[in-house]
Motif scaffolding. Sequence first.
Motif, mmCIF file in Angstrom:
data_model
loop_
_atom_site.group_PDB
_atom_site.id
_atom_site.type_symbol
_atom_site.label_atom_id
_atom_site.label_comp_id
_atom_site.label_asym_id
_atom_site.label_seq_id
_atom_site.Cartn_x
_atom_site.Cartn_y
_atom_site.Cartn_z
ATOM 1 N N GLN A 1 -35.083 -33.572 27.923
ATOM 2 C CA GLN A 1 -34.402 -32.274 27.945
ATOM 3 C C GLN A 1 -33.589 -32.101 29.220
ATOM 4 O O GLN A 1 -32.468 -31.583 29.193
ATOM 5 N N ASP B 1 -27.576 -26.552 21.906
ATOM 6 C CA ASP B 1 -28.509 -26.402 20.780
ATOM 7 C C ASP B 1 -29.671 -27.383 20.908
ATOM 8 O O ASP B 1 -30.834 -27.021 20.643
ATOM 9 N N GLN B 2 -29.375 -28.614 21.333
ATOM 10 C CA GLN B 2 -30.437 -29.609 21.494
ATOM 11 C C GLN B 2 -31.395 -29.217 22.613
ATOM 12 O O GLN B 2 -32.613 -29.419 22.501
ATOM 13 N N GLU C 1 -32.127 -26.171 23.477
ATOM 14 C CA GLU C 1 -32.956 -25.092 22.938
ATOM 15 C C GLU C 1 -34.018 -25.643 21.982
ATOM 16 O O GLU C 1 -35.151 -25.142 21.950
ATOM 17 N N GLN C 2 -33.638 -26.671 21.201
ATOM 18 C CA GLN C 2 -34.621 -27.291 20.312
ATOM 19 C C GLN C 2 -35.743 -27.940 21.111
ATOM 20 O O GLN C 2 -36.914 -27.920 20.703
ATOM 21 N N TRP C 3 -35.389 -28.506 22.254
ATOM 22 C CA TRP C 3 -36.406 -29.113 23.112
ATOM 23 C C TRP C 3 -37.341 -28.052 23.696
ATOM 24 O O TRP C 3 -38.516 -28.348 23.954
ATOM 25 N N ASP D 1 -38.558 -25.537 22.094
ATOM 26 C CA ASP D 1 -39.599 -25.381 21.065
ATOM 27 C C ASP D 1 -40.497 -26.604 21.010
ATOM 28 O O ASP D 1 -41.732 -26.490 20.888
ATOM 29 N N ARG D 2 -39.879 -27.790 21.110
ATOM 30 C CA ARG D 2 -40.663 -29.018 21.039
ATOM 31 C C ARG D 2 -41.642 -29.111 22.211
ATOM 32 O O ARG D 2 -42.825 -29.483 22.035
#
Length: 439
Positions: free
Chosen positions: A29, A385-386, A388-390, A392-393
Amino acid sequence: MSIALPGLASGLDSAALIESLMQVEAVPQQLLQRQAAKTNTFVAALQGLNTRVAATAESSAEIAKPGALRAFTAQSSSDSVTVTTTSAAAAGSLDFTVESTAARHTLVTDAVEEWDTTAFSITSSDGTTTAITADSTSLDDVVKAINASEAGVSAVKIPVGDGTHRLQLSAASTGADGAFTVGGSALGSTVTSAGADAAITLWAGTAAEQRVTSATNTFEGLMPGVDVQVSAVSAAPVTLTVERDAEASTKTAESLVASVNSVLSYIRTNSKVSTTGDGGTSAGVLTGDSAVRSAQQRMSDAVIRPVDGRSPSEIGISVTRDGELTFDQEKFAAALAADPAGVEATVAQLASRINGVASELSDRYDGQITQRITGQEGLANRLTDQVEQWDDRLANRRATLERTYAALEVQMQSLNSQMDYLSSQLASLPQASSSRNNS
């Protein structure tokens, strides 16, 4: 006796252990965040470049227009005569005398308490009659009716001091054509100012003497591209002199070069590779970008390429070894004085060429730099966006580690309890083997 795992029932800091694991998990990230920040910085630099190129397109479009480099100054020998020029002017001089200035037709009625009729008319100098009907004979209604009509006359009520008033009627514009009369009313009136044109005489006292009139005090196009405004009668001849304004023309040409230089300088500054304190190198945000290199080359070529087989350096526009454009004011002024039309044509073609390149680069819809910005903005959005996805991950990964260690803590406590129980049972067994040995 007990079994211990690091960070659990052994008393070690399991939260610190989880935090260390999460720092490793977050490395991808962080790489994405740095890439997104770098992309956003690149986009901002491209936007700064595009702004400068668009400004160059706008200014060069104006300079490419016919007559953009034609600048003149005009002087009058009389303070009562002022002169303005346009690019259509030409150098020269003219003598004239001012016979009269323009006057507005004005009349004042007799002092009355009210008008003598509700229906009357106003007739202009060309015979056009405008019928007017007031709501009543009160002076206020008459004034209102006159001002609302299309007679081209304005009215105002002036108090006399004894309870009566006069109406002052004035033509909307100066000049002899503004004269008018009032009909349908028996009230007396006095013309206080007769509508008259301004008049000047060219070449007075010679066989070529010519009288010129104007409904206003401005004589438009008295000479090509020259407007003259008079404010007082002048029996003595007034001399009007028009000369080319070489300084203004030079500044216009210099501004064209400066606008291109602002683009090239911005690219050089943001593409510079410098040495850092530890012996390494640091590259500018635009370093190595092919679209930027292309823009730099095209903008520079638009200025320095020959025009009709002649180098721009002949009029003072050249380029240094560092790629910076220079403008020699003295050389340009000398070239302009020797061949005004030729220099004007050269600068106009240069401006047109620069405008073509700058417009292609910065067009808000399909400009090359604009498209580059759009593409990089899309990349930056995807990277964001990636990232932000990280988030959550990583949150899920942290929760999983915390649940795992919590479960291990419970299991460890259970095992330790069993071990404590077994140890106590073993300690309570009789020492049989020891007794036999003693006997």
